[in-house]
Design an enzyme around this catalytic site. Structure first.
Site, PDB file in Angstrom:
ATOM      1  N   GLU A  16       1.080  -1.027   0.106  1.00  0.00           N
ATOM      2  CA  GLU A  16      -0.057  -0.013   0.124  1.00  0.00           C
ATOM      3  C   GLU A  16       0.912   1.196   0.024  1.00  0.00           C
ATOM      4  O   GLU A  16       1.797   1.342   0.942  1.00  0.00           O
ATOM      5  CB  GLU A  16      -0.831  -0.029   1.181  1.00  0.00           C
ATOM      6  CG  GLU A  16      -1.794  -1.135   1.576  1.00  0.00           C
ATOM      7  CD  GLU A  16      -2.855  -1.237   0.550  1.00  0.00           C
ATOM      8  OE1 GLU A  16      -3.037  -0.194  -0.262  1.00  0.00           O
ATOM      9  OE2 GLU A  16      -3.480  -2.398   0.484  1.00  0.00           O
ATOM     10  N   CYS A  43      -1.734   9.069   3.799  1.00  0.00           N
ATOM     11  CA  CYS A  43      -1.807   8.817   2.171  1.00  0.00           C
ATOM     12  C   CYS A  43      -2.801   9.036   1.819  1.00  0.00           C
ATOM     13  O   CYS A  43      -3.013   9.556   0.544  1.00  0.00           O
ATOM     14  CB  CYS A  43      -1.452   7.293   2.127  1.00  0.00           C
ATOM     15  SG  CYS A  43      -2.691   6.455   2.913  1.00  0.00           S
TER      16      CYS A  43
HETATM   17  P1  NAD Z   1       8.997   4.721   3.880  1.00  0.00           P
HETATM   18  O1  NAD Z   1       8.817   3.796   2.605  1.00  0.00           O
HETATM   19  O2  NAD Z   1      10.111   5.219   4.048  1.00  0.00           O
HETATM   20  O3  NAD Z   1       9.011   3.450   5.049  1.00  0.00           O
HETATM   21  C1  NAD Z   1       8.000   2.625   5.356  1.00  0.00           C
HETATM   22  C2  NAD Z   1       8.555   1.245   6.130  1.00  0.00           C
HETATM   23  O4  NAD Z   1       9.294   0.666   5.260  1.00  0.00           O
HETATM   24  C3  NAD Z   1       9.365   1.802   7.397  1.00  0.00           C
HETATM   25  O5  NAD Z   1       9.003   0.752   8.327  1.00  0.00           O
HETATM   26  C4  NAD Z   1      10.769   1.462   6.864  1.00  0.00           C
HETATM   27  O6  NAD Z   1      11.577   1.340   7.906  1.00  0.00           O
HETATM   28  C5  NAD Z   1      10.620   0.467   5.878  1.00  0.00           C
HETATM   29  N1  NAD Z   1      11.698   0.375   4.929  1.00  0.00           N
HETATM   30  C6  NAD Z   1      12.289   1.511   4.464  1.00  0.00           C
HETATM   31  N2  NAD Z   1      13.315   0.931   3.544  1.00  0.00           N
HETATM   32  C7  NAD Z   1      13.339  -0.429   3.487  1.00  0.00           C
HETATM   33  C8  NAD Z   1      13.796  -1.317   2.822  1.00  0.00           C
HETATM   34  N3  NAD Z   1      14.684  -1.219   2.087  1.00  0.00           N
HETATM   35  N4  NAD Z   1      13.371  -2.691   3.106  1.00  0.00           N
HETATM   36  C9  NAD Z   1      12.391  -2.908   4.100  1.00  0.00           C
HETATM   37  N5  NAD Z   1      11.781  -1.941   4.512  1.00  0.00           N
HETATM   38  C10 NAD Z   1      12.342  -0.877   4.585  1.00  0.00           C
HETATM   39  O7  NAD Z   1       7.563   5.309   4.147  1.00  0.00           O
HETATM   40  P2  NAD Z   1       7.187   6.352   5.339  1.00  0.00           P
HETATM   41  O8  NAD Z   1       7.936   7.667   5.197  1.00  0.00           O
HETATM   42  O9  NAD Z   1       7.372   5.485   6.486  1.00  0.00           O
HETATM   43  O10 NAD Z   1       5.591   6.332   5.103  1.00  0.00           O
HETATM   44  C11 NAD Z   1       5.040   7.378   4.411  1.00  0.00           C
HETATM   45  C12 NAD Z   1       4.649   6.910   3.150  1.00  0.00           C
HETATM   46  O11 NAD Z   1       3.739   5.548   3.293  1.00  0.00           O
HETATM   47  C13 NAD Z   1       3.760   7.842   2.045  1.00  0.00           C
HETATM   48  O12 NAD Z   1       4.336   7.617   0.949  1.00  0.00           O
HETATM   49  C14 NAD Z   1       2.242   7.457   2.283  1.00  0.00           C
HETATM   50  O13 NAD Z   1       1.551   7.730   1.169  1.00  0.00           O
HETATM   51  C15 NAD Z   1       2.491   5.976   2.481  1.00  0.00           C
HETATM   52  N6  NAD Z   1       1.472   5.618   3.080  1.00  0.00           N
HETATM   53  C16 NAD Z   1       0.463   4.501   2.267  1.00  0.00           C
HETATM   54  C17 NAD Z   1      -0.449   3.894   2.923  1.00  0.00           C
HETATM   55  C18 NAD Z   1      -1.744   3.400   2.027  1.00  0.00           C
HETATM   56  O14 NAD Z   1      -2.445   2.701   2.562  1.00  0.00           O
HETATM   57  N7  NAD Z   1      -1.548   3.331   0.649  1.00  0.00           N
HETATM   58  C19 NAD Z   1      -0.841   4.294   4.223  1.00  0.00           C
HETATM   59  C20 NAD Z   1      -0.016   5.220   5.014  1.00  0.00           C
HETATM   60  C21 NAD Z   1       0.949   5.614   4.396  1.00  0.00           C
END
Ligand code: NAD
Ligand code: FAD
Length: 889
Positions: free
Chosen positions: A645, A679
């Site tokens: 997501e 999001c």
């Molecule tokens: P992010 O992608 O930076 O991090 C998300 C998670 O992924 C964190 O736990 C992070 O530690 C982990 N992560 C980072 N790099 C990784 C890797 N290489 N391998 C595995 N895990 C890794 O996102 P964020 O800044 O925490 O969240 C904001 C984003 O989330 C925005 O883009 C938002 O739109 C999206 N979001 C989407 C939804 C949805 O339901 N579509 C809901 C909430 C947030």
């Protein structure tokens, strides 16, 4: 039908109906009408048409309208026979303050008290009365506080001209009357009390359900409201010598019952009706040879453009099946029914509550309970919440790796409050590489038993966890506020969403995983399809819903029979750690659920790369999702599942038929709540150019009313962004995008934001979607104007961004709504409302394209992606023939 025809017809219809319900466009016109020969037998109270103010300018305009109305009345009071016959003024407080809400209590009292006192002094000097209208039940306490302030104002000592409407559909109406009697006595005055049944019944029920309240503030059966009215009338007449009774109703039975009571009490009183309603009834009531009781007409004054919401309330009232004015003109309804004694009806009920209006907790039926919310307009509830939040915040919070139920030491790091970077809220120990390997090993070994145990024990553990979350709500809210910078209402919504996820997935697991589904086939054979966990899932979540999304992923994976490695976001491990403790306490085996806080690129990446991981549930940025996708694709062994997501470029289209005030309320909520860090948040507001100027003006005014500051305070609308890095990226974008922009408006930051990572809300006009290269994750709203004929190409351009998460439409033309909704490819489409806050099981959430893989979280298909399907085919005729076929007659 084209838009111009609709507009002309609408305007014409409004004019006709306007005359029916509005006394005049100006106070002078209304006064002239009231003094016309046929109208002189009535008394009048004038109300300046206007709805809840959106901006300070709206509130000022309304206040000025009242001040000049009182001046106009003063000039003509001599034309009325006596003091009682003089017109009075009715005031709607929400129109006089843009934030007339309990959460803004201090500001409201500070701003409104002097204004109201000024109006009352002017009314007193003019020799006329002033009554406060009552609105939604959440605003009642504030309204009473303001009335009390008027009564205690030395300049208004002994003034017996002020009053208030009391709604008897509210269960607390008798208590309110007792309070008013006490106030009148103590401040030695006569208070006017207008008894009404209440105009917001349907919205009270809806709001109660949405907020998960313990019960409704209003009765759910009409006869209970009628009986309450009579009981309140008795209190006013028998005990309220310090109250001047005004009975506002169009119901002939109510009129008759009150009249009998009033005659016995020998009190002075008047009836009241709305302009345009109850004329025939009150012709009899006011006639000297009839009941001979005076009646005052509530007469709205204003332009047709301000009429619509008032008109809608009146039309609903006139059209409602339970309403007296509707039933009396229904020739098929026997008159005995219409004037039936409500006391007898109520005596006949087995239970007071309406059988078809479930309590808020029961709206989802027997399979799951709705999550409980908090009544944030209730002072006692707020005090308890504040106490418990403070209590839990006294000690520092700690989180660390939890593997097989053991709390392991990691490298401790401080976590700071984004609203105040000087404040360390706790420490987190980061998981090491060996923790990850060990957790996956234990989880792999434990998973088959967890799966084989069946859906019921898994669901039962999730249900117990939901109860524990609800019991811990203040603690979890405190963590969301201080660790993630979320406001109190957002944090409560977050806990409720987590609870809903737990109960929803428990219910879906019972339904879909509880027993195998029998498949059709030839006789002599049984065929069954069953669902099973895939193995170990890595659940990787973002910081912006640190409890709800974290819990949702974990609960779904567990419900489907998987064991779980849970990796919270770097910024928010504390609340996630607390969630894991509650899940373990609820009975999830510690071998099945492991918690590994740490850096995504280290801990997350290691987990994803491990071939023992059967699937990844990921929520976060599109970039990280792609990285994970590549890692999974490059892995040896079985092909794993990825549920991702991700982000959005969410737009709202507003055509010229939309109500600008409603658009702006919804746009501001969608763009700036949670500091735009949802999001689903609105990023591009697309307004048809014909109404763009008005929308932008209101938008700027409404943004000025936003309180940006520490989310620990209830009045805060916009808290900080998550960290300095996020702030810097947003500020960089803001600097670039306002350069050369035709219009922009930015809310200023106050001193309360100096120590945190705050970004001032910004609205900025852009000329094309192309200037937006990626998701802008913060309180920045882009505004794009479009020509009516370009609507379809605009929808195509929005689709063309490649994202498809949320989308809003504001239009009062059904065909436009349907056309646009059919063309847009977003996952969640919202019409004529805000576009955030999807509810589990009601608006399953998730997008397509760059926004995610689906299936939707909180929807009926989600658990299936966490499962293997197996069929079991048994040849039942293999041994000795087909017994069931042969047994048939
Ligand atoms: P992010 O992608 O930076 O991090 C998300 C998670 O992924 C964190 O736990 C992070 O530690 C982990 N992560 C980072 N790099 C990784 C890797 N290489 N391998 C595995 N895990 C890794 O996102 P964020 O800044 O925490 O969240 C904001 C984003 O989330 C925005 O883009 C938002 O739109 C999206 N979001 C989407 C939804 C949805 O339901 N579509 C809901 C909430 C947030
Ligand atoms: P009835 O048909 O006897 O009653 C209809 C009312 O019953 C509904 O409006 C609702 O209140 C209640 N009801 C309907 N269904 C149910 C149900 N299932 N369960 C429980 N209750 C139900 N309203 C305000 O809220 N604030 C005000 O300040 C206010 N000022 C007013 C001033 C005047 C002079 C007048 C005449 C009305 C005012 N009203 C105000 C509107 C008023 O609340 C409605 O006109 C009134 O409820 C209609 O009641 P009735 O006795 O005329 O009709």
């Amino acid at each position: 039908m084209g838009e111009p025809v609709v507009r002309t017809a609408k305007r014409q219809a409004m004019r006709i109906m306007g005359h029916q319900f509005v006394m005049g466009r100006t106070i002078a016109e209304a006064l002239d009408n009231s003094l016309a020969a046929g109208n002189r037998r009535y008394r009048y109270t004038f109300d300046m048409l206007g709805e809840a103010a959106l901006t300070g300018a709206d509130a000022d305009r309304y206040f000025t309208a009242y001040t000049s109305a009182i001046g106009a009345l003063r000039a003509r009071v001599g034309e009325y026979a006596d003091a009682e016959a003089r017109p009075s003024i009715s005031v709607k407080l929400s129109a006089m303050h843009p934030r007339f809400e309990r959460s803004h209590r201090r500001q409201v009292l500070a701003d409104l008290t002097p204004r109201l006192v000024d109006l009352c002094v002017a009314a007193r000097d003019a020799g006329i009365a002033l009554t406060l209208d009552t609105e939604e039940s959440e605003r009642l306490e504030l309204t009473l506080e303001l009335l009390e302030a008027i009564c205690r104002e030395p300049r208004l000592a002994d003034w017996s001209g002020c009053g208030i409407a009391v709604q008897t559909y509210q269960k607390r109406a008798p208590a309110v009357l007792r309070y008013l009697i006490g106030l009148a006595r103590e401040t030695r005055r006569l208070l006017h009390v207008r008894l009404v049944k209440g105009a917001y019944w349907d919205s009270e029920i809806k709001r109660g359900q949405e907020r998960g309240l313990a019960g409704y503030p209003v009765f759910t059966r009409k006869p209970n409201t009628d009986v309450s009215y009579l009981a309140c009338a008795r209190i006013v007449l028998e005990d309220g010598v310090d109250l001047y009774p005004q009975f506002a109703t169009h119901n002939a039975h109510t009129v008759a019952a009150v009249w009998h009571m009033a005659r016995q009490s020998r009190r002075e009183f008047e009836f009241q009706r709305l302009h345009g309603m109850g004329e025939d009834l009150y012709a009899e009531v006011t006639r000297t040879e009839g009941l001979g009781v005076p009646c005052r007409v509530y007469a709205p004054v204003g332009e047709h453009e301000d009429l619509l919401p008032y008109l809608v309330r009146r039309l609903l009232e006139n059209g409602s099946n339970t309403s007296f004015v509707n039933r009396i003109v229904n020739e098929n309804e026997p008159i005995e029914n219409i004037v039936a004694d409500p006391v007898r009806a109520v005596d006949g009920y087995e239970r007071v509550a309406h059988p078809r209006i479930p309590l808020p907790v029961d709206i989802y039926g027997p399979s799951r309970r709705n999550s409980s919310g908090l009544h944030l307009a209730d002072g006692a509830v707020l005090r308890e919440l504040a106490d418990r939040m403070q209590h839990v915040s006294r000690r520092p919070w700690i989180a660390g790796p939890l593997v097989g139920g053991r709390e392991l030491d990691g490298q401790p790091e401080p976590l700071r409050n984004p609203a105040n970077l000087a404040e360390v809220v706790g420490t987190v120990g980061t998981a090491r590489a060996e923790h990850v390997g060990e957790a996956i090993g234990i989880a792999s070994r434990a998973q088959p038993d967890w799966d084989a145990a069946g859906a019921e024990p898994r669901a039962a553990a999730l249900d117990r966890a939901a109860d524990l979350y609800e019991q811990s709500l203040p603690e979890l809210v405190a963590m969301c506020v201080r660790e993630a910078g979320k406001t109190v209402p957002d944090s409560i919504a977050e806990v409720r969403e987590a609870v809903d996820f737990l109960r929803y997935y428990a219910a879906r697991a019972r339904e879909d995983f509880g027993k195998p589904e029998r498949m059709p086939g030839p006789t002599g054979e049984s065929n069954e399809l069953s669902l099973h966990g895939r193995g170990v899932f890595a659940c990787i979540s973002p910081w912006n819903f640190p409890l709800a999304i974290f819990t949702g992923q974990v609960a779904a994976a567990l419900a489907a029979g998987n064991s779980v490695i849970a990796k919270p976001a770097e910024q928010t491990p504390l609340v996630a750690g607390q969630a894991v403790r509650l899940l373990l306490q609820a009975g999830v085996p510690p071998e099945v659920l492991h918690f590994l806080p740490g850096d995504g690129a280290v801990v997350g990446a290691q987990a994803v790369a491990d071939p023992r991981i059967a699937g990844v549930a990921f929520t976060g940025s599109t970039e990280t999702a792609k990285l994970i996708h590549r890692t999974l694709a490059g892995r040896a062994g079985a092909i794993p599942v990825l549920i991702a997501e991700t982000g959005g470029q969410n737009a709202m289209i507003v055509d010229s038929s939309a109500l600008p005030e409603q658009v702006v309320i919804d746009a501001v909520q969608s763009a700036f709540n949670s500091a735009g860090q949802r999001c689903s948040a609105l990023r591009v507001l697309c307004v048809q150019e014909d109404i763009a100027a008005k929308v932008m003006r209101l938008l700027a005014g409404c943004m000025n009313e936003l309180v940006v500051g520490d989310p620990a305070f209830l009045q805060t609308d916009v808290g900080p962004v998550i960290d300095a890095q996020a702030r810097d990226i947003l500020e960089q974008h803001a600097r670039k995008i306002v350069q050369g922009a035709r219009w922009h408006h930015r809310r200023e930051l106050g001193p309360a934001t100096a120590n945190g990572t705050f970004v001032a809300p910004l609205a900025v006009q852009i000329d094309s979607l192309d200037v937006l290269e990626r998701e802008v994750f913060g309180p920045i709203l882009h505004v794009l104007t479009y020509r009516a004929r370009d609507l379809e190409s605009l929808v195509d351009a929005i689709n063309g961004t490649g994202y498809g998460l949320t989308f809003g439409i504001h239009s009062r033309i059904d065909s436009t709504v349907r056309r646009v909704a059919a063309r847009i490819t977003a996952g969640n489409v919202y019409v004529n409302r805000n576009m955030v806050g999807a509810v589990v099981g009601t608006q399953p959430f998730g997008g397509c394209g760059l926004s995610g893989t689906g299936p939707k979280a909180g929807g009926p298909h989600y658990l299936h992606r966490f499962a293997h399907e197996r069929t079991l085919t048994i040849n039942t005729s293999a041994v000795g023939g087909n017994a069931s076929l042969l047994a048939m007659e």
